[in-house]
Design an enzyme around this catalytic site. Structure first.
Site, PDB file in Angstrom:
ATOM      1  CB  SER A 152       6.726   3.177   2.927  1.00  0.00           C
ATOM      2  OG  SER A 152       5.557   3.179   2.140  1.00  0.00           O
ATOM      3  CG  ASP A 181       1.161   1.836   5.882  1.00  0.00           C
ATOM      4  OD1 ASP A 181       0.359   1.884   6.826  1.00  0.00           O
ATOM      5  OD2 ASP A 181       1.740   2.839   5.421  1.00  0.00           O
ATOM      6  CD  GLU A 215      -1.921   3.809  -3.699  1.00  0.00           C
ATOM      7  OE1 GLU A 215      -1.275   3.679  -2.635  1.00  0.00           O
ATOM      8  OE2 GLU A 215      -3.149   4.022  -3.709  1.00  0.00           O
ATOM      9  CG  HIS A 232      -1.868  -1.141   1.285  1.00  0.00           C
ATOM     10  ND1 HIS A 232      -1.466  -2.441   1.518  1.00  0.00           N
ATOM     11  CD2 HIS A 232      -3.222  -1.197   1.146  1.00  0.00           C
ATOM     12  CE1 HIS A 232      -2.532  -3.232   1.520  1.00  0.00           C
ATOM     13  NE2 HIS A 232      -3.611  -2.503   1.303  1.00  0.00           N
ATOM     14  CG  ASP A 237      -6.356  -5.703  -3.278  1.00  0.00           C
ATOM     15  OD1 ASP A 237      -7.305  -5.144  -2.741  1.00  0.00           O
ATOM     16  OD2 ASP A 237      -5.619  -6.518  -2.663  1.00  0.00           O
TER      17      ASP A 237
HETATM   18  N1  SAM Z   1       2.802   3.102   2.893  1.00  0.00           N
HETATM   19  C1  SAM Z   1       2.643   4.521   2.603  1.00  0.00           C
HETATM   20  C2  SAM Z   1       3.739   5.287   3.303  1.00  0.00           C
HETATM   21  O1  SAM Z   1       4.173   4.863   4.377  1.00  0.00           O
HETATM   22  O2  SAM Z   1       4.183   6.296   2.776  1.00  0.00           O
HETATM   23  C3  SAM Z   1       1.308   5.059   3.052  1.00  0.00           C
HETATM   24  C4  SAM Z   1       0.154   4.260   2.621  1.00  0.00           C
HETATM   25  S1  SAM Z   1      -1.422   4.843   3.074  1.00  0.00           S
HETATM   26  C5  SAM Z   1      -1.517   4.494   4.781  1.00  0.00           C
HETATM   27  C6  SAM Z   1      -2.450   3.611   2.361  1.00  0.00           C
HETATM   28  C7  SAM Z   1      -2.483   3.614   0.826  1.00  0.00           C
HETATM   29  O3  SAM Z   1      -3.160   2.456   0.372  1.00  0.00           O
HETATM   30  C8  SAM Z   1      -3.211   4.777   0.202  1.00  0.00           C
HETATM   31  O4  SAM Z   1      -2.342   5.415  -0.695  1.00  0.00           O
HETATM   32  C9  SAM Z   1      -4.398   4.147  -0.549  1.00  0.00           C
HETATM   33  O5  SAM Z   1      -4.686   4.796  -1.777  1.00  0.00           O
HETATM   34  C10 SAM Z   1      -3.876   2.760  -0.800  1.00  0.00           C
HETATM   35  N2  SAM Z   1      -4.865   1.681  -0.952  1.00  0.00           N
HETATM   36  C11 SAM Z   1      -6.132   1.597  -0.476  1.00  0.00           C
HETATM   37  N3  SAM Z   1      -6.626   0.374  -0.698  1.00  0.00           N
HETATM   38  C12 SAM Z   1      -5.645  -0.348  -1.313  1.00  0.00           C
HETATM   39  C13 SAM Z   1      -5.534  -1.690  -1.769  1.00  0.00           C
HETATM   40  N4  SAM Z   1      -6.551  -2.559  -1.633  1.00  0.00           N
HETATM   41  N5  SAM Z   1      -4.374  -2.075  -2.334  1.00  0.00           N
HETATM   42  C14 SAM Z   1      -3.336  -1.221  -2.466  1.00  0.00           C
HETATM   43  N6  SAM Z   1      -3.377   0.054  -2.046  1.00  0.00           N
HETATM   44  C15 SAM Z   1      -4.519   0.490  -1.479  1.00  0.00           C
END
Ligand code: SAM
Length: 280
Positions: free
Chosen positions: A100, A164, A118, A43, A143
């Site tokens: 991250s 995350d 993402e 994520h 996903d």
């Molecule tokens: N890991 C990042 C960092 O530390 O900089 C922050 C991530 S943020 C908490 C969560 C991210 O997950 C968002 O950018 C959102 O768009 C994305 N997201 C939401 N559902 C998702 C999924 N099912 N699979 C992948 N990404 C997803």
């Protein structure tokens, strides 16, 4: 399902400091050994954030996060704050903040491999644009839990998985535990870092129970609580799960999170709790 969560509003907040400082310590451990690694960030967000952008200024959360730890920092923050400093040459107060992916890109070596997933279409496009010039990086607009299954075990078969999620859906804790179980079956020797929010205790307790019963060994939990964990509407703290933690990470995190608790001005019920949920 639409993806609504935008990390730009929260970049550099206390939860990001906890998460990113821990991630940087694990990366620092992995790169100390002269063997290539693979890193998967399920994520990933957009990679880097401008703390003067409208979103970050609107909440101002970074003022109670990153800005609280840059003066006379704890020694365990060195790998994390080294990246922040490198992104902000000549600026005592940082303007750019590493997500991250940026930490991963900057704390790995030329032979390492980096996979970023993402789901938000705009964020995935920004992420791909940010790292287009780096041949080590592949970005998938997918996903994260599906990417996890598709990409494990990684090549090389040594490394780190960061999970995350945004916790926008009520069953995220279950999805997280299930995702870890599936991933661990494919790649049991990897280091896993999972982030979770602490609002009220029951969902966290159920998550820990789920992990304890998963059959996975060497599971560390490290939590920082700033306020009582009794309000389901408020981010009162956060925790990380680290599977296969590097040697002595527990002692380092215990000291670091205690220091962070004080720097973040935790209430009387604030505490840092690090424990081996499942030992060897
Ligand atoms: N890991 C990042 C960092 O530390 O900089 C922050 C991530 S943020 C908490 C969560 C991210 O997950 C968002 O950018 C959102 O768009 C994305 N997201 C939401 N559902 C998702 C999924 N099912 N699979 C992948 N990404 C997803």
């Amino acid at each position: 399902r639409a993806v609504n969560y935008r990390h730009a509003y929260h970049a550099g907040n206390f939860a990001d400091v906890v998460k990113h400082a821990t991630l940087a310590l694990v990366l620092d451990h992995l790169r100390a050994k002269d063997k290539p690694i693979a890193v998967l960030d399920t994520h990933a967000g957009i990679g880097r954030y401008d703390l003067q952008a409208i979103e970050a200024e609107k909440t101002g959360e970074y003022r109670d996060g990153i800005l609280r730890v840059i003066d006379r920092p704890h020694p365990a923050l060195a790998p994390y704050l080294g990246v922040v400093a490198d992104m902000n040459p000549g600026r005592p107060t940082p303007r750019l903040y590493p997500g991250s992916p940026e930490l991963i890109v900057r704390l790995t070596r030329p032979a390492d491999r980096i996979h970023l997933a993402e789901l938000h279409p705009e964020d995935a496009a920004m992420l791909a644009a940010a790292y287009r010039g780096d041949p080590r990086v592949s970005v998938v607009h997918q996903d994260g839990y599906i990417a996890l299954k598709a990409l494990l075990p990684p090549e090389p078969r040594r490394g780190l998985v960061l999970i995350d999620p945004p916790f926008e859906v009520t069953n995220e804790f279950e999805r997280l535990a299930r995702g870890l179980r599936h991933a661990h079956r494919r790649f049991a020797t990897g280091i896993y870092v999972l982030w979770y929010p602490i609002k009220d205790r029951p969902p966290v307790a159920a998550f820990h129970k789920d992990l304890a019963e998963s059959g996975i060994r060497r599971v560390l939990t490290a939590e920082l609580l700033l306020r009582p964990d009794n309000d389901p509407e408020r981010l009162n703290g956060c925790g990380l799960v680290v599977v296969n933690p590097p040697w002595q990470l527990d002692a380092t995190l215990e000291d670091l999170y205690g220091w962070l608790r004080d720097r973040f001005g935790a209430s009387k019920s604030g505490r840092a709790t690090v424990r081996m949920l499942v030992p060897e």
